[in-house]
Design an enzyme around this catalytic site. Structure first.
Site, PDB file in Angstrom:
ATOM      1  NE  ARG A 214     -23.470  40.841 -85.071  1.00 22.71           N
ATOM      2  CZ  ARG A 214     -23.804  39.728 -84.748  1.00 22.71           C
ATOM      3  NH1 ARG A 214     -25.098  39.601 -84.946  1.00 22.71           N
ATOM      4  NH2 ARG A 214     -23.005  38.927 -84.039  1.00 22.71           N
ATOM      5  CG  ASN A 215     -20.657  40.121 -89.014  1.00 21.16           C
ATOM      6  OD1 ASN A 215     -19.563  40.646 -88.674  1.00 21.16           O
ATOM      7  ND2 ASN A 215     -21.295  39.017 -88.521  1.00 21.16           N
TER       8      ASN A 215
END
Length: 433
Positions: A214-215
Site C-alpha cells: 500500500r506504500n
C-alpha cells in the site's frame, strides 16, 4: 492441469459479475429498483465479490455470519473468514425494504450491483464497538484499554469507518454490474483472479508468494520479494489500488514505481505486478488474514507477512500479524483434515523478520541475520519514506532505488496541499533493540 492452490471455500471461484446480454438485462431491471448509495469500501467489496476475489462469499453477510466472523473467524457454515463484509444503510432509506426485495446499489450515479435481500438486521452502536474491539483492537500501545477508544476515534481509519456505518445492514447475494474505473485506469495491472491464475498457469507456477503493498516499494519490500522468489516459483507484487487514508501515496504513482523496479531489478519471468480494488481497512493482524484468504482465490499459496502488516499507528504489535495465523481455526493439517474441504485457509504465511540495510553487513539484512546495532542500520518503512518526502527532507542512502525516488519527489513537488504524516514507533525504528 493447474498446479495452483484451489480457491477458498471449496466451491471454485464464485463469480457474481454479469457480462454481455445478461448484464444489460440486469442493468435495465436495476433502473426500476429502489436505489441505495454505498460507500467506497462497499464498492471495493462488491467488485471482489463480482470477480471471485471473495470466494466463497456470494454477497453481504447475515448477522450470524458477521457475529461468527468477529467472534470465531468463521462464517455461519463453519468456513474460515477473518473480517466482516457487510452493507449498511439508513433506517429512512430502508423503511420500505423487506426480505425478498431487490435493490440497486449505486455510487456516484453508477449502478454497481443489485442485491436480493435475504435478511435485514440492525447493527447498533454497541455492536459496532464490539466489532471494533474484536477486529481492529490489537496488542500495541495504542490499543491499551485506557487508550483505545480515545485514540482510535481520532487516528484509526478502520475504526472510524465502522463507527460511521449506518444502523441497518442488508444481507443477500449480489449481481455485480461494474468494475468501476479499475479495468481502464489500471489496464494490465488490475487483474481478476481467473486472469492472474491463467498467467501463472502459463508459467507453470505452483507455489506462489504475494507481496502486499500500500506504500511505494522501498528496498525492504524489494528484499522481501526476492526472499520469496528464492523459495517459491514466483512472486506477485499485489498492490492495493483502492482508497487509502489521507497522506498515503495514490495507486497510479505506486504502480509506476513498481513497474520501474520490476523492469530493472527483478528477473522478469519470476515476478508479476498486479492490483486489487479494495480500500484499506487498516485491521492489522485480521487484515493480514484477509490478505491471505483472498490471495488464495488468486492462486497464491504463501502470503508474505513482515513487520506491522496492514497496521496503522501503534495499535498492533510488530509481529502480531504473523502470530495470529497460529491462533485461527483449522490452522494445522490435522485440524484441516477434520473439516469439509475448502473450509480451512490453505494460503500460509511466509513470516519474515524486520528487514533493513546494514552498513556493516554492506547489504540488506534482517534481525535474524544481522548482529549489529540499530545505529548501523537504515530503518526502512513506508511511513518514514512518506514523511521525509512530504517534508522535502533528504532520503538516506540505501532507502530506495534512485529511479523510484525521482518519481516520488516529482509527485510530492506537484502537491498543492500536504497532509501531516504521523510517525509511529515501529516506522521510526525507535522500538528496535
Amino acid at each position: 492441469m493447474s498446479k495452483l492452490v484451489p480457491p477458498h471455500g471449496g466451491k471454485g471461484l464464485v463469480i457474481k459479475l454479469l457480462e454481455g446480454a445478461e448484464r444489460e438485462a440486469e442493468l435495465k431491471k436495476a433502473e426500476g429498483l429502489k436505489k441505495l448509495e454505498i460507500t467506497p469500501r462497499e464498492k471495493g467489496d462488491l467488485i471482489m465479490l463480482g470477480t471471485g476475489g471473495f470466494s466463497p462469499l456470494e454477497g453481504f453477510m447475515t448477522k450470524a455470519d458477521w457475529k461468527g466472523v468477529c467472534e470465531k473467524f468463521l462464517l455461519a457454515d463453519g468456513t474460515f473468514w477473518p473480517v466482516p463484509v457487510t452493507l449498511s444503510a439508513s433506517t429512512e432509506d430502508t423503511a420500505d425494504v423487506k426480505e425478498g426485495d431487490e435493490v440497486a446499489l449505486v455510487i456516484g450515479g453508477e449502478i454497481m450491483a443489485t442485491l436480493k435481500v435475504t435478511e435485514k438486521w440492525e447493527k447498533s452502536e454497541a455492536d459496532k464497538k464490539w466489532e471494533c474491539e474484536l477486529v481492529y483492537k490489537g496488542q500495541g500501545e495504542e490499543s491499551a484499554d485506557d487508550k483505545f477508544w480515545e485514540i482510535a476515534m481520532e487516528d484509526h481509519p478502520g475504526v472510524k469507518m465502522v463507527m460511521a456505518e449506518k444502523p441497518v445492514c442488508l444481507a443477500g447475494p449480489v449481481k455485480v454490474l461494474s468494475e468501476a474505473e479499475f479495468p481502464e485506469k489500471f489496464k494490465g495491472v488490475y487483474l481478476r483472479p481467473a486472469e492472474l491464475r491463467a498467467m501463472m498457469d502459463e508459467r507453470g507456477w505452483a507455489d506462489v508468494a504475494a507481496l502486499q503493498l500500500r506504500n511505494p516499494m522501498h528496498r525492504s519490500h524489494e528484499f522481501l520479494a526476492k526472499i520469496a522468489i528464492e523459495v517459491c516459483d514466483g512472486v506477485v507484487i499485489h498492490s492495493l489500488i483502492g482508497n487509502l487514508k489521507p497522506g498515503d501515496i495514490p495507486a497510479d504513482v505506486r504502480v509506476k514505481c513498481i513497474d520501474i523496479l520490476c523492469k530493472h531489478y527483478f528477473v522478469e519471468k519470476n515476478v508479476i505486478q498486479a492490483g486489487y480494488p479494495l480500500d484499506m481497512r487498516y485491521a492489522g493482524p485480521r487484515e493480514g488474514l484477509l490478505h491471505a484468504t483472498f490471495r488464495q482465490n488468486y492462486g497464491i499459496s504463501k502470503m508474505i507477512i513482515g513487520r506491522d502488516h496492514a497496521g496503522v499507528g501503534d495499535f498492533y504489535g510488530l509481529f502480531e500479524a504473523q502470530e495470529i495465523f497460529d491462533r485461527i481455526p483449522y490452522n494445522t493439517p490435522e485440524e484441516a483434515c477434520k473439516v469439509e474441504p475448502g473450509k480451512a485457509l490453505v494460503c500460509q504465511p511466509l513470516k519474515i523478520d524486520w528487514t533493513f540495510y546494514c552498513f556493516k553487513c554492506d547489504g540488506m539484512a534482517s534481525l535474524r541475520t544481522c548482529p549489529h546495532t540499530k545505529e548501523d542500520r537504515v530503518i526502512l518503512s513506508g511511513t518514514k519514506l512518506r514523511k521525509a518526502l512530504s517534508e522535502g527532507a533528504d532520503i538516506p542512502d540505501h532507502f530506495g532505488r534512485e529511479e523510484v525516488l525521482v518519481e516520488l519527489r516529482a509527485y510530492y513537488e506537484g502537491l498543492t496541499e500536504k497532509v501531516e504524516v504521523k510517525m509511529q514507533g515501529a516506522a521510526s525504528g525507535e522500538v528496535m533493540k
